[in-house]
Design an enzyme around this catalytic site. Sequence first.
Site, mmCIF file in Angstrom:
data_model
loop_
_atom_site.group_PDB
_atom_site.id
_atom_site.type_symbol
_atom_site.label_atom_id
_atom_site.label_comp_id
_atom_site.label_asym_id
_atom_site.label_seq_id
_atom_site.Cartn_x
_atom_site.Cartn_y
_atom_site.Cartn_z
ATOM 1 N N HIS A 25 48.260 25.707 40.879
ATOM 2 C CA HIS A 25 47.585 27.032 40.808
ATOM 3 C C HIS A 25 48.981 27.641 41.419
ATOM 4 O O HIS A 25 48.762 28.120 42.642
ATOM 5 C CB HIS A 25 46.452 26.695 42.306
ATOM 6 C CG HIS A 25 45.858 28.097 42.486
ATOM 7 N ND1 HIS A 25 44.655 28.006 42.962
ATOM 8 C CD2 HIS A 25 46.265 29.302 42.612
ATOM 9 C CE1 HIS A 25 44.061 29.385 42.960
ATOM 10 N NE2 HIS A 25 45.139 29.929 42.851
ATOM 11 N N ARG A 59 39.815 31.005 37.712
ATOM 12 C CA ARG A 59 39.419 29.931 38.736
ATOM 13 C C ARG A 59 38.930 28.926 38.074
ATOM 14 O O ARG A 59 38.529 29.094 37.161
ATOM 15 C CB ARG A 59 38.353 30.769 39.698
ATOM 16 C CG ARG A 59 38.701 31.626 40.681
ATOM 17 C CD ARG A 59 39.510 30.883 41.894
ATOM 18 N NE ARG A 59 39.929 31.808 42.984
ATOM 19 C CZ ARG A 59 41.149 32.469 43.131
ATOM 20 N NH1 ARG A 59 42.018 32.033 42.124
ATOM 21 N NH2 ARG A 59 41.525 33.409 44.070
HETATM 22 P P1 NDP Z 1 40.168 42.589 39.461
HETATM 23 O O1 NDP Z 1 39.080 42.803 40.300
HETATM 24 O O2 NDP Z 1 41.138 43.707 39.448
HETATM 25 O O3 NDP Z 1 39.550 42.813 37.903
HETATM 26 C C1 NDP Z 1 38.754 41.988 37.575
HETATM 27 C C2 NDP Z 1 38.199 42.053 36.096
HETATM 28 O O4 NDP Z 1 37.478 40.983 35.555
HETATM 29 C C3 NDP Z 1 37.563 43.517 35.758
HETATM 30 O O5 NDP Z 1 38.394 44.145 34.663
HETATM 31 C C4 NDP Z 1 36.385 43.203 35.424
HETATM 32 O O6 NDP Z 1 35.477 44.099 34.811
HETATM 33 C C5 NDP Z 1 36.207 41.891 34.944
HETATM 34 N N1 NDP Z 1 34.852 41.157 35.220
HETATM 35 C C6 NDP Z 1 34.363 40.846 36.344
HETATM 36 N N2 NDP Z 1 33.332 40.325 36.135
HETATM 37 C C7 NDP Z 1 32.953 40.209 34.757
HETATM 38 C C8 NDP Z 1 31.899 39.758 33.811
HETATM 39 N N3 NDP Z 1 30.785 39.169 34.332
HETATM 40 N N4 NDP Z 1 32.466 39.818 32.617
HETATM 41 C C9 NDP Z 1 33.352 40.498 31.925
HETATM 42 N N5 NDP Z 1 34.285 40.969 32.845
HETATM 43 C C10 NDP Z 1 34.168 40.881 34.134
HETATM 44 O O7 NDP Z 1 40.822 41.393 39.707
HETATM 45 P P2 NDP Z 1 42.443 40.919 39.451
HETATM 46 O O8 NDP Z 1 42.925 41.283 38.115
HETATM 47 O O9 NDP Z 1 43.022 41.561 40.805
HETATM 48 O O10 NDP Z 1 42.373 39.379 39.892
HETATM 49 C C11 NDP Z 1 41.619 38.595 38.859
HETATM 50 C C12 NDP Z 1 41.589 37.071 39.358
HETATM 51 O O11 NDP Z 1 42.624 36.351 39.136
HETATM 52 C C13 NDP Z 1 41.151 36.921 40.732
HETATM 53 O O12 NDP Z 1 40.028 37.197 41.318
HETATM 54 C C14 NDP Z 1 41.539 35.432 40.980
HETATM 55 O O13 NDP Z 1 40.372 34.592 40.746
HETATM 56 C C15 NDP Z 1 42.453 35.232 40.028
HETATM 57 N N6 NDP Z 1 43.943 34.999 40.599
HETATM 58 C C16 NDP Z 1 44.568 33.816 40.230
HETATM 59 C C17 NDP Z 1 45.958 33.693 40.657
HETATM 60 C C18 NDP Z 1 46.567 32.400 40.315
HETATM 61 O O14 NDP Z 1 47.605 32.090 41.053
HETATM 62 N N7 NDP Z 1 46.201 31.660 39.383
HETATM 63 C C19 NDP Z 1 46.465 34.630 41.612
HETATM 64 C C20 NDP Z 1 45.814 35.734 41.785
HETATM 65 C C21 NDP Z 1 44.399 36.101 41.181
HETATM 66 P P3 NDP Z 1 35.644 45.534 35.018
HETATM 67 O O15 NDP Z 1 36.867 46.211 34.675
HETATM 68 O O16 NDP Z 1 34.486 46.245 34.166
HETATM 69 O O17 NDP Z 1 35.437 45.889 36.416
HETATM 70 C C1 OXD Z 2 44.854 34.759 44.459
HETATM 71 C C2 OXD Z 2 45.389 33.086 43.894
HETATM 72 O O1 OXD Z 2 43.703 35.072 44.113
HETATM 73 O O2 OXD Z 2 46.473 32.784 44.265
HETATM 74 O O3 OXD Z 2 45.752 35.377 44.846
HETATM 75 O O4 OXD Z 2 44.563 32.521 43.370
#
Ligand code: NDP
Ligand code: OXD
Length: 312
Positions: free
Chosen positions: A275, A227
């Site tokens: 994005h 993000r």
């Molecule tokens: P998940 O919720 O499956 O995974 C999140 C990961 O981040 C977990 O491994 C979690 O740790 C880790 N995490 C969260 N907070 C912290 C912290 N403070 N310190 C260290 N690690 C942390 O998310 P997804 O993989 O499904 O998606 C991730 C993000 O990707 C979305 O929230 C979105 O913002 C972004 N995204 C962007 C897109 C784009 O087109 N650019 C498309 C889709 C998503 P733990 O394993 O310990 O829980």
């Molecule tokens: C998502 C994105 O969160 O597209 O899926 O950013």
Amino acid sequence: MRLIIRSGSPRAIDEWREKFKIHAPALDVVDWHDDIDPATVDYALVWAPDPGRLATFPRLKLIISAGAGVDHIVSDPAWPRHLRIARMVTPRTETEMAEYVLTSALMLTRDVKRAIDQQARRHWELYDSLRVAADIRVGIMGLGHLGIAAARLLSRVGFPVAGWSRGASTLPDGLPSYAGQAQFGEFLSRTDLLVCLLPATESTRGILNRDTFAQLPRGASLINAGRGAHMVTQDVLDALNSGHLHQAVLDVFDPEPLPPDSPLWTHPNIIITPHCAAIPDREERARHTAWLIEANERGEALPNIYDPARGY
Ligand code: NDP
Ligand code: OXD
């Protein structure tokens, strides 16, 4: 049963209706802008809903995020907190993100930006040397669905990959993973290409900052597809200008769209994408939404539910 949709341009509703006709023919699909009685809405499939509107649906049973992130919903101070939010994580999202990270990593490895810039100037200048995947240690921040998919693909191509997450995570193929603040420095110091796939939360806001960059080896690069709020923009620019960071591929910004006067647009060492790292198709999202609604109606546990305590 009625589903209200706010996702994509107003014209997208026709395609959504077509897809739901296949996957949930009995569902009454209405558009966010339709003139409907709020008391008739059972489910909402949304991206960036107008603040306050979700709270006006008294019969709403579940909020379904049209994307994997939920920040575009929970940033609404009035979002109905007694409801659950299901995140849209599909196999296609994982593949698209993993391929975005791979494409970006290979562009950085082969310095494609330099060739494109040279072409724009009709300038022919040979490269001195080349790097290959095995030369670049990739560090992935966030080992959720997307981080793990990216780790798996990059590792198969030959990048030495490690990951970092909040708690201890197991990466496929025995790849090393680091956890929490205590191991952040160690993780950064072995990372030539930092990839951010974190969710936007209070504790991840501004995590791509000067202190973080200072712990990377000089000449490291950055890919941010998490993000925009993760980045301190001035710190990214300073790190690139000083040469501490070599290049950056940025897909997400705060705010979006990226304003025309942002210095990020014209920086010679930045590649910008709008994005678009992962945009799962409507067919797959309709199928997944139909499945979520059926499972919820049967009272079954749902996957990938937003946890307000963790913030993701
Ligand atoms: P998940 O919720 O499956 O995974 C999140 C990961 O981040 C977990 O491994 C979690 O740790 C880790 N995490 C969260 N907070 C912290 C912290 N403070 N310190 C260290 N690690 C942390 O998310 P997804 O993989 O499904 O998606 C991730 C993000 O990707 C979305 O929230 C979105 O913002 C972004 N995204 C962007 C897109 C784009 O087109 N650019 C498309 C889709 C998503 P733990 O394993 O310990 O829980
Ligand atoms: C998502 C994105 O969160 O597209 O899926 O950013």
